[in-house]
Design an enzyme around this catalytic site. Sequence first.
Site, PDB file in Angstrom:
ATOM      1  N   HIS A  11      51.921  46.096  34.825  1.00  0.00           N
ATOM      2  CA  HIS A  11      50.630  46.676  35.236  1.00  0.00           C
ATOM      3  C   HIS A  11      50.588  48.178  34.926  1.00  0.00           C
ATOM      4  O   HIS A  11      49.588  48.702  34.437  1.00  0.00           O
ATOM      5  CB  HIS A  11      50.411  46.467  36.744  1.00  0.00           C
ATOM      6  CG  HIS A  11      50.313  45.037  37.170  1.00  0.00           C
ATOM      7  ND1 HIS A  11      50.996  44.529  38.247  1.00  0.00           N
ATOM      8  CD2 HIS A  11      49.608  44.001  36.653  1.00  0.00           C
ATOM      9  CE1 HIS A  11      50.713  43.247  38.387  1.00  0.00           C
ATOM     10  NE2 HIS A  11      49.872  42.897  37.441  1.00  0.00           N
TER      11      HIS A  11
ATOM     12  N   LYS B 235      41.395  34.940  53.871  1.00  0.00           N
ATOM     13  CA  LYS B 235      41.949  33.811  53.104  1.00  0.00           C
ATOM     14  C   LYS B 235      43.285  34.111  52.443  1.00  0.00           C
ATOM     15  O   LYS B 235      44.130  33.243  52.321  1.00  0.00           O
ATOM     16  CB  LYS B 235      40.959  33.406  52.006  1.00  0.00           C
ATOM     17  CG  LYS B 235      39.756  32.686  52.560  1.00  0.00           C
ATOM     18  CD  LYS B 235      38.978  32.034  51.424  1.00  0.00           C
ATOM     19  CE  LYS B 235      37.605  31.582  51.917  1.00  0.00           C
ATOM     20  NZ  LYS B 235      36.600  31.729  50.883  1.00  0.00           N
TER      21      LYS B 235
ATOM     22  N   ARG C 100      49.188  38.421  28.382  1.00  0.00           N
ATOM     23  CA  ARG C 100      50.582  38.156  28.031  1.00  0.00           C
ATOM     24  C   ARG C 100      50.719  36.958  27.104  1.00  0.00           C
ATOM     25  O   ARG C 100      51.614  36.907  26.270  1.00  0.00           O
ATOM     26  CB  ARG C 100      51.407  37.868  29.302  1.00  0.00           C
ATOM     27  CG  ARG C 100      51.753  39.099  30.074  1.00  0.00           C
ATOM     28  CD  ARG C 100      52.209  38.748  31.468  1.00  0.00           C
ATOM     29  NE  ARG C 100      51.111  38.149  32.218  1.00  0.00           N
ATOM     30  CZ  ARG C 100      51.147  37.867  33.496  1.00  0.00           C
ATOM     31  NH1 ARG C 100      52.238  38.063  34.173  1.00  0.00           N
ATOM     32  NH2 ARG C 100      50.103  37.354  34.091  1.00  0.00           N
TER      33      ARG C 100
ATOM     34  N   SER D 114      54.122  39.130  38.729  1.00  0.00           N
ATOM     35  CA  SER D 114      54.228  39.352  40.169  1.00  0.00           C
ATOM     36  C   SER D 114      54.851  38.141  40.851  1.00  0.00           C
ATOM     37  O   SER D 114      55.656  38.288  41.772  1.00  0.00           O
ATOM     38  CB  SER D 114      52.837  39.611  40.768  1.00  0.00           C
ATOM     39  OG  SER D 114      52.270  40.762  40.208  1.00  0.00           O
TER      40      SER D 114
HETATM   41  P1  ADP Z   1      45.277  38.405  39.056  1.00  0.00           P
HETATM   42  O1  ADP Z   1      45.597  37.859  40.388  1.00  0.00           O
HETATM   43  O2  ADP Z   1      43.848  38.865  38.928  1.00  0.00           O
HETATM   44  O3  ADP Z   1      45.712  37.574  37.874  1.00  0.00           O
HETATM   45  P2  ADP Z   1      47.523  40.194  38.651  1.00  0.00           P
HETATM   46  O4  ADP Z   1      47.847  41.225  39.660  1.00  0.00           O
HETATM   47  O5  ADP Z   1      48.461  39.055  38.516  1.00  0.00           O
HETATM   48  O6  ADP Z   1      46.052  39.761  39.003  1.00  0.00           O
HETATM   49  O7  ADP Z   1      47.338  40.845  37.211  1.00  0.00           O
HETATM   50  C1  ADP Z   1      46.349  41.808  36.928  1.00  0.00           C
HETATM   51  C2  ADP Z   1      46.190  41.954  35.413  1.00  0.00           C
HETATM   52  O8  ADP Z   1      47.399  42.417  34.837  1.00  0.00           O
HETATM   53  C3  ADP Z   1      45.864  40.656  34.681  1.00  0.00           C
HETATM   54  O9  ADP Z   1      44.973  40.952  33.627  1.00  0.00           O
HETATM   55  C4  ADP Z   1      47.188  40.197  34.125  1.00  0.00           C
HETATM   56  O10 ADP Z   1      47.043  39.409  32.976  1.00  0.00           O
HETATM   57  C5  ADP Z   1      47.804  41.557  33.783  1.00  0.00           C
HETATM   58  N1  ADP Z   1      49.259  41.524  33.714  1.00  0.00           N
HETATM   59  C6  ADP Z   1      50.117  41.052  34.641  1.00  0.00           C
HETATM   60  N2  ADP Z   1      51.407  41.217  34.249  1.00  0.00           N
HETATM   61  C7  ADP Z   1      51.359  41.799  33.017  1.00  0.00           C
HETATM   62  C8  ADP Z   1      52.355  42.203  32.058  1.00  0.00           C
HETATM   63  N3  ADP Z   1      53.668  42.025  32.286  1.00  0.00           N
HETATM   64  N4  ADP Z   1      51.922  42.759  30.897  1.00  0.00           N
HETATM   65  C9  ADP Z   1      50.593  42.908  30.668  1.00  0.00           C
HETATM   66  N5  ADP Z   1      49.610  42.541  31.524  1.00  0.00           N
HETATM   67  C10 ADP Z   1      49.983  41.996  32.682  1.00  0.00           C
END
Ligand code: ADP
Length: 153
Positions: free
Chosen positions: A18, A42, A92, A130
């Site tokens: 991120h 929720k 990704r 995450s």
């Molecule tokens: P959500 O619950 O909306 O999917 P996340 O917190 O998991 O939110 O991710 C937010 C954004 O960051 C999403 O667009 C996800 O694809 C991107 N993202 C997560 N991990 C990575 C990573 N390692 N490299 C690039 N983008 C990432």
Amino acid sequence: MKKIAIFPGSFDPFTKGHEDIVLRGLTLFDEIIIGIGHNSKKNIRYFDIDVMVGLIEETFKDYDNIKVVVYNELTAELARKHGANYLLRGLRNTTDFEYENSIAQVNKYLYEHLESVFLITSPELAAISSSIIREVHKYGGDVSDFIPYPLPK
Ligand code: ADP
């Protein structure tokens, strides 16, 4: 006109993947608002949301053009309120693409002045998610290489 982007997500937790998207996003936008989507009724989070806000703020303390907000409404509404015409997201793999493709269409439908912008993950960070960090942390594993801040004890 100032180019403002929302970077929405759950950020449970915020990872180095991120962080990379935010910092690369700054080459495109004047300001980035990291929006932590949260429905307190929720959603059961693993990492406390207020702690995560503090850790992300600490990560970007040297940038006055990166802000962190918690929201419980449509992302399109959040963007409209902040005068943001861009949604920043990271990609990704094809699974991310399938999901992002449909939410980008819906967001554009909800707010026509909202353009979704996707940055492809940096290869060395592509495996960071995450959900994997939560899993490793839950069983006592060291996740410090995957997050850009030290976790409070
Ligand atoms: P959500 O619950 O909306 O999917 P996340 O917190 O998991 O939110 O991710 C937010 C954004 O960051 C999403 O667009 C996800 O694809 C991107 N993202 C997560 N991990 C990575 C990573 N390692 N490299 C690039 N983008 C990432």
